[in-house]
Structure formats: C-alpha cells, structure tokens
Design a protein around this motif. Structure first.
Motif, mmCIF file in Angstrom:
data_model
loop_
_atom_site.group_PDB
_atom_site.id
_atom_site.type_symbol
_atom_site.label_atom_id
_atom_site.label_comp_id
_atom_site.label_asym_id
_atom_site.label_seq_id
_atom_site.Cartn_x
_atom_site.Cartn_y
_atom_site.Cartn_z
ATOM 1 N N MET A 205 5.765 5.156 15.455
ATOM 2 C CA MET A 205 4.824 4.020 15.340
ATOM 3 C C MET A 205 3.427 4.716 15.758
ATOM 4 S SD MET A 205 5.277 1.819 18.757
ATOM 5 C CE MET A 205 6.581 0.779 18.100
ATOM 6 N N THR A 206 2.539 4.094 15.263
ATOM 7 C CA THR A 206 1.036 4.242 15.565
ATOM 8 C C THR A 206 0.848 4.124 17.278
ATOM 9 O OG1 THR A 206 -0.203 2.389 15.175
ATOM 10 C CG2 THR A 206 0.276 3.898 13.472
ATOM 11 N N ILE A 207 -0.287 4.937 17.705
ATOM 12 C CA ILE A 207 -0.559 4.723 19.000
ATOM 13 C C ILE A 207 -1.259 3.333 19.280
ATOM 14 C CG2 ILE A 207 -2.498 5.609 20.805
ATOM 15 C CD1 ILE A 207 -2.090 8.410 19.471
ATOM 16 N N GLU B 245 -0.411 8.162 8.596
ATOM 17 C CA GLU B 245 -0.444 6.867 8.968
ATOM 18 C C GLU B 245 -0.291 5.720 7.903
ATOM 19 O OE1 GLU B 245 -1.797 9.101 12.376
ATOM 20 O OE2 GLU B 245 -2.288 9.283 10.277
ATOM 21 N N ASP B 246 -0.994 5.856 6.818
ATOM 22 C CA ASP B 246 -0.809 5.048 5.689
ATOM 23 C C ASP B 246 0.360 5.079 4.975
ATOM 24 O OD1 ASP B 246 -3.588 4.339 5.579
ATOM 25 O OD2 ASP B 246 -4.198 6.362 5.001
ATOM 26 N N LYS C 52 0.814 -1.039 -0.090
ATOM 27 C CA LYS C 52 0.074 -0.025 -0.073
ATOM 28 C C LYS C 52 1.140 1.286 0.065
ATOM 29 C CE LYS C 52 -4.535 -0.656 1.571
ATOM 30 N NZ LYS C 52 -5.732 -0.570 2.967
ATOM 31 N N ARG C 53 1.893 1.281 0.844
ATOM 32 C CA ARG C 53 2.869 2.394 0.929
ATOM 33 C C ARG C 53 3.449 2.739 -0.385
ATOM 34 N NH1 ARG C 53 6.893 0.775 4.574
ATOM 35 N NH2 ARG C 53 5.338 0.969 6.324
ATOM 36 N N LYS C 54 3.748 1.560 -0.980
ATOM 37 C CA LYS C 54 4.469 1.976 -2.560
ATOM 38 C C LYS C 54 3.526 2.441 -3.453
ATOM 39 C CE LYS C 54 8.193 -1.828 -2.153
ATOM 40 N NZ LYS C 54 8.200 -3.084 -2.743
ATOM 41 N N ILE C 55 2.090 2.048 -3.461
ATOM 42 C CA ILE C 55 1.199 2.477 -4.309
ATOM 43 C C ILE C 55 0.791 3.936 -4.022
ATOM 44 C CG2 ILE C 55 -1.173 2.198 -5.024
ATOM 45 C CD1 ILE C 55 -0.792 -0.703 -4.854
ATOM 46 N N LEU D 3 2.584 15.448 4.488
ATOM 47 C CA LEU D 3 1.463 15.794 4.789
ATOM 48 C C LEU D 3 0.724 16.915 3.984
ATOM 49 C CD1 LEU D 3 1.567 16.052 8.947
ATOM 50 C CD2 LEU D 3 -0.306 15.036 7.594
ATOM 51 N N ILE D 4 1.726 17.857 3.559
ATOM 52 C CA ILE D 4 1.234 19.082 2.673
ATOM 53 C C ILE D 4 0.639 18.507 1.558
ATOM 54 C CG2 ILE D 4 2.219 21.118 1.282
ATOM 55 C CD1 ILE D 4 4.260 21.468 3.376
#
Length: 617
Positions: free
Chosen positions: A483-485, A263-264, A224-227, A522-523
């Motif tokens: 890392m995520t919460i 997060e994705d 998913k991250r690569k895509i 994020l931007i």
C-alpha cells in the motif's frame, strides 16, 4: 520593443487602407470628390485615436505568440470605440470647419471600416503568431515527439491547449483515445479522436507513437491501472496527469504532467476518512509520534498536522530525517505548534522526562527496527529496540495517563519466521496485556509493505536499474502485499479513532503482488525491456524470509469495522505479569549470544517458527 514598433507601423498602414476601401466599397469604386476632402481631414485623427485606444487595451504589450480569444476581443473593443469617437469627430468637424459644406461619412462607411479594421488588425497578429510558431518549431513535425493522449474530456482539451502554447515541449499530437463511441472521429482543439483503448497498441505501432499521456484525472484507480497496463506493452514513454484529489486547484497544466510510476500500477482507491471521528481524538490534543523521522512516522506527522493538534511532538534518534520533516512542516503548516525531540525509546529516563514535561494525550508508536535480514544477524538489537523500547513507551503511557496508544505492527508478525516479525508479534502481545491492566486504550495496527518506504524493494530496484542492472529478486514466486505511505498513515489514524482498546486492527491490503512482476514493471516504466536491456537475477530467499506473507492469525477470525478497509481481531486477554516476567528474561539475555536470545524469543512467541538453516549461520 522592435516588434511593437513594427505592429504600430502595420496598424497605421492597414487603418488607412481600411478607411479608403470602406469608401470604395460604399461608392462602387467611384468616390465623390467632396468625400475625398473629408477623407484627408479624417485620416490622421482616426489613426491617432485608434493607436491610443490600442495602447489603452494593451495591444502593444501582449506577447502575440500566445495570443488567444482575449486579445481578439480587445481588438474589437478598441476598433469599436475608435469608430464611435470617429462618428462624434465627424459631427464636430462639420460644425466648426466645413460650415455649409456638410460631408460627413455615411454610417455604412463606418460599418465597413469597422469590419475591415478588425480583420486587418486581427489578421496581422494572427499571421505574426503563425510565423512565430513556425520559427519555434511547432510546425517542424518530423522532429517533434509523436504523442498520443488517452482521454477526450475537459482535461485533454486544456492539455492540448497547454501543449500548443509551450513550444519547448515539441510535441506532435497524433490523436486522442476515448472509449466513448460518440466521440470517435470528432475533434477537440483540432485533434481527432481515433478510437477506444482497444486501438492503443495498433495506433502506436502504425503511427510510430513515441509518448503517451494519460489525461484522465477523474478516472478511478482500477480504470487507470487497466489503461496503463495496455499502454506499457507499447514500449512508449508513459506520462500521466495526477488524480483530481492530487490537483488541489483543479487546473491542468504542463507542470503537472509526470511519469507514470509504480504507485499508479499498484496504487489503490483514495482513502475516505471519517474526519469527524479523527478530529475528536486529535484536534486540540498533544500528540506524540515516536520514530517521527521514518517513512511511516513522518507521514503520520503530515496527516496529523491537518487535524490541528494542540501540539505535535516528534521523537526520533536520527536527527537528519527528523530535520527534513521539521523543515517540511515549517513550510506547509507554519502555524503548527510542534516540538522536535531527539532521543531513544531505549532510554527509559529520557522517555519519562519527555512524558512528564509535555504530557502527551495520544501516542503513535512507529519507532522500530524493521529490516528482516539485518535483525536476523543482530537479534539483540531487535530485542532492545522493538521489544524493550516498546515496553518503555507502554509503561510511560500508563504512568502518565495517556488517553490512547497506537502501535504500528506488520504482516510479518503473523506466524513469524524471522526475528523482526517475532519481535513485532511480542509487541502486539504487550499491547493487549497493557490494555487489560491500564486505563489507557492500547491498540495495534497491522499492515504489509509500504511502497517507497526506506529500505523497501522499490528504491533498491530503482538504484539497480539506474546502474544498468541486474535487478535482484530473491525468488520467482515470492509475493508481498503493498500500500502507499499516505494510505497506510491515514488508515492508522482512522483505526485509532474507532479503537476501544485491546484490538489488533488489520488493514485491507488488497491482492498480493509478485515481486518479479514489480521488477518487470519498474524496468518497463524506466524505458527498458526486462531481461533484454536489464537482467533480472534470482538470489535465493534470505534468512527468515517467507515466500508469502499473512495478515492475520489463522486461528482468529476478523470482523469488519465502520471503515471498509479496516478489520479487527477479537482482543485476547493476556496477563500483564507474563509481559513483566518476559521483559526481565529478555533483559537478562540481551547481551548473550545469538542462540540464547533466539531461544527466549521462541519461548515467548509460540507462533514463531524459526527456519532450520538459520541456526547454522
């Protein structure tokens, strides 16, 4: 209601036409006069019977702009049953009224009538749906958002169906993307597979794509991250379906589509817990979480609630946050026995009363001051809360025979360059000392930054972007582990399950991430171009801030555990007398000036290396 009446009129008209044409086709457009007599006797009964059955099968109650195969099946059932009753009727009318004049319709007429009726009644409703779709704008493609869907599996098929059903989303689905070469040029629900991920940028440019939905709920995080990284370079709006483990019911619908978030891009694989080991020390136990209203503390409460503790005690000094946690747990776990306690870990008498009254068996200690720059300016508060407050909790655990104590630590405790990190390192020292001297099992769990936690860089960047920038980064090379919460909380609980006492567990944080890359992502995900729409401004390192964080003491090797994301430092033997003497010294200087306080910290935490420029502030 007006539309239902129109449908009834249409049905009457087409039923009569269908019956008449059935006779015409049977007799080569030359109907014998005797059959015309029977036609006149049959028209009204046939129409009445069919309309009644249509009503029974809810053909006048359906919202036909959402009609599907189910409605078509209902039409078949209704017309079939009506024909069966019509055949019985033809026998009865010949027996009672026509006597010797036996003019029952041939079975061929009934078959032709059945076919024509299904086509006519179904066709009316199909035409109605198409006209509704045109009116609601589905076919006004020029004004629709041009959409590309990544993924050509079951989720995409359901998603296409949902998008076509919900006209208010006004999507024009241009095509599908899938790496499976056997699917190329094939169609799913009328939408063609245009190519693999290597074609995304080209297709987006040539077809003027405005929005991309990543419909791959079963794909792993790495894929998913690569895509997402490919898609974000297109400047299209990015949306995604959550992972299968996030969709509890497994259903795909419009409401579950969400924006792609940071997060994705930075998230990791779902944590696999050993639930059996966790249940052994949480299920039917009294669990205390200090700092239960904070980011990590509140997530610990959510995760612990899943394992059915006998009672969950949530301690926090700040009532607003802990109130929110209480309301959430009331909704999600109405049967959970919980107690919200407002109090401070600095108040040793209050703590003793809590431990004496509720008798906690396991304690998760998440209460702490964690903001590096604020603690640099207020070292006395770091000592009072992080050091002396933790000492108070440790003492109560020993005094009231708690089974297990789990300390939340930080990567900033490793070779600390700031007061906050040094205070947390001394907490680790105390944990190991108390483990040597007490029957309670004391452990610490060390990890890096948590995405989206209170005071973290993500909420700050989001606010700055919302205000039009600039987004402030302290240094172009600064990086951090993230890392995520939920992942952090789950691994803390898992570490507690495998602890024997005295360990400092280190969580696998993956690769460090440059903060400036985080800001740019994020931007971009917010629909802007970095340094064009939203500027990035470098402000310089803050007091006590490192360029790079470390996760372990350099001189201590890590060993693996039964969990692939948890490692452990070899326990150090520390004399409890050193801790007691140190606490006395901290208490003596806590109300003194900043230099005296920092001087004691330097003496008690040998790895603390204070930056020179800090003394001049």
């Amino acid at each position: 209601m007006q539309k239902d009446k129109k449908l009834i009129i249409y049905d009457i008209f087409f039923l009569i036409i269908s019956l008449y044409f059935a006779l015409l086709l049977k007799f080569d457009f030359n109907i014998p006069s005797e059959y015309m007599i029977f036609l006149k006797l049959s028209v009204i009964p046939v129409v009445v019977i069919t309309l009644l059955l249509n009503k029974i099968f809810n053909l006048y109650n359906s919202i036909w702009k959402y009609a599907s195969v189910e409605e078509l099946v209902s039409i078949v059932y209704s017309v079939s049953l009506a024909n069966l009753i019509f055949i019985i009727y033809s026998y009865l009318i010949n027996y009672k009224f026509l006597e010797n004049r036996y003019y029952r319709f041939p079975y061929t007429v009934h078959i032709i009538f059945w076919i024509l009726s299904v086509l006519a009644l179904g066709g009316i409703r199909f035409i109605y749906r198409v006209s509704e779709d045109r009116n609601t704008g589905e076919y006004k493609k020029r004004k629709s958002k041009r959409l590309l869907i990544v993924g050509a599996g079951d989720a995409s098929a359901m998603l296409i169906k949902e998008i076509k059903k919900h006209k208010n989303f006004n999507y024009n689905i241009i095509g599908l993307i899938d790496d499976d070469k056997s699917k190329k040029r094939k169609m799913i629900n009328g939408i063609r597979v245009l190519g693999g991920r290597d074609q995304i940028q080209k297709i987006c440019m040539e077809a003027n794509i405005e929005e991309i939905i990543i419909a791959m709920p079963s794909a792993d995080i790495k894929t998913k991250r690569k895509i997402i990284n490919i898609c974000k370079s297109t400047k299209c709006k990015l949306k995604t379906l959550p992972g299968i483990y996030e969709m509890i019911d497994g259903n795909v619908n419009i409401s579950k589509i969400r924006d792609v978030n940071i997060e994705d891009l930075l998230g990791r694989e779902e944590v696999k817990l050993n639930n059996e080991n966790i249940s052994k020390y949480i299920k039917d136990k009294i669990i205390l979480v200090t700092g239960g209203g904070g980011s990590i503390g509140s997530e610990l409460c959510r995760q612990i609630a899943r394992f059915e503790p006998k009672q969950l005690l949530i301690l926090d000094i700040y009532e607003n946050n802990v109130y929110d946690v209480q309301m959430e747990l009331n909704y999600k776990y109405p049967e959970l026995n919980k107690k919200i306690i407002i109090g401070s870990i600095r108040d040793v008498e209050r703590l003793s009363d809590i431990f004496d009254r509720y008798k906690p068996q396991v304690v998760f200690h998440a209460a702490a001051h964690k903001h590096v720059p604020l603690m640099e300016s207020n070292p006395a508060e770091a000592v009072k809360n992080n050091i002396i407050g933790t000492y108070n909790v440790l003492k109560c655990c020993d005094k009231f025979k708690v089974e297990k104590f789990v300390q939340i630590s930080t990567d900033k405790a490793v070779n600390p360059t700031n007061v906050m990190g040094a205070s947390k390192r001394f907490c680790e020292i105390m944990v190991q000392a108390f483990d040597e001297a007490s029957k309670t099992e004391y452990v610490a769990v060390r990890f890096g930054n948590v995405l989206g936690s209170n005071g973290s860089v993500i909420p700050l960047f989001k606010k700055q972007i919302a205000h039009g920038g600039p987004v402030t980064v302290t240094h172009p090379e600064i990086n951090r582990f993230f890392m995520t919460i939920p992942e952090a909380a789950q691994l803390v609980i898992q570490a507690g399950a495998i602890a024997h006492g005295g360990e400092i567990f280190v969580l696998d944080m993956g690769k460090p991430v440059k903060i400036v890359d985080l800001a740019k992502d994020l931007i971009t995900l917010s629909g802007y171009e970095p340094d064009v729409d939203i500027k990035i401004k470098y402000t310089g390192l803050r007091p006590g801030e490192k360029l790079y964080e470390e996760l372990l003491m350099n001189e201590v090797a890590l060993t693996s555990t039964e969990h692939d994301k948890i490692f452990v430092e070899k326990p150090n033997k520390i004399d409890i007398n050193f801790v007691e003497e140190s606490i006395d010294e901290f208490k003596k200087v806590v109300n003194s000036d900043k230099e005296q306080i920092i001087g004691v910290i330097e003496k008690k935490v040998p790895t603390y290396k204070r930056k020179k420029y800090q003394k001049d502030e």
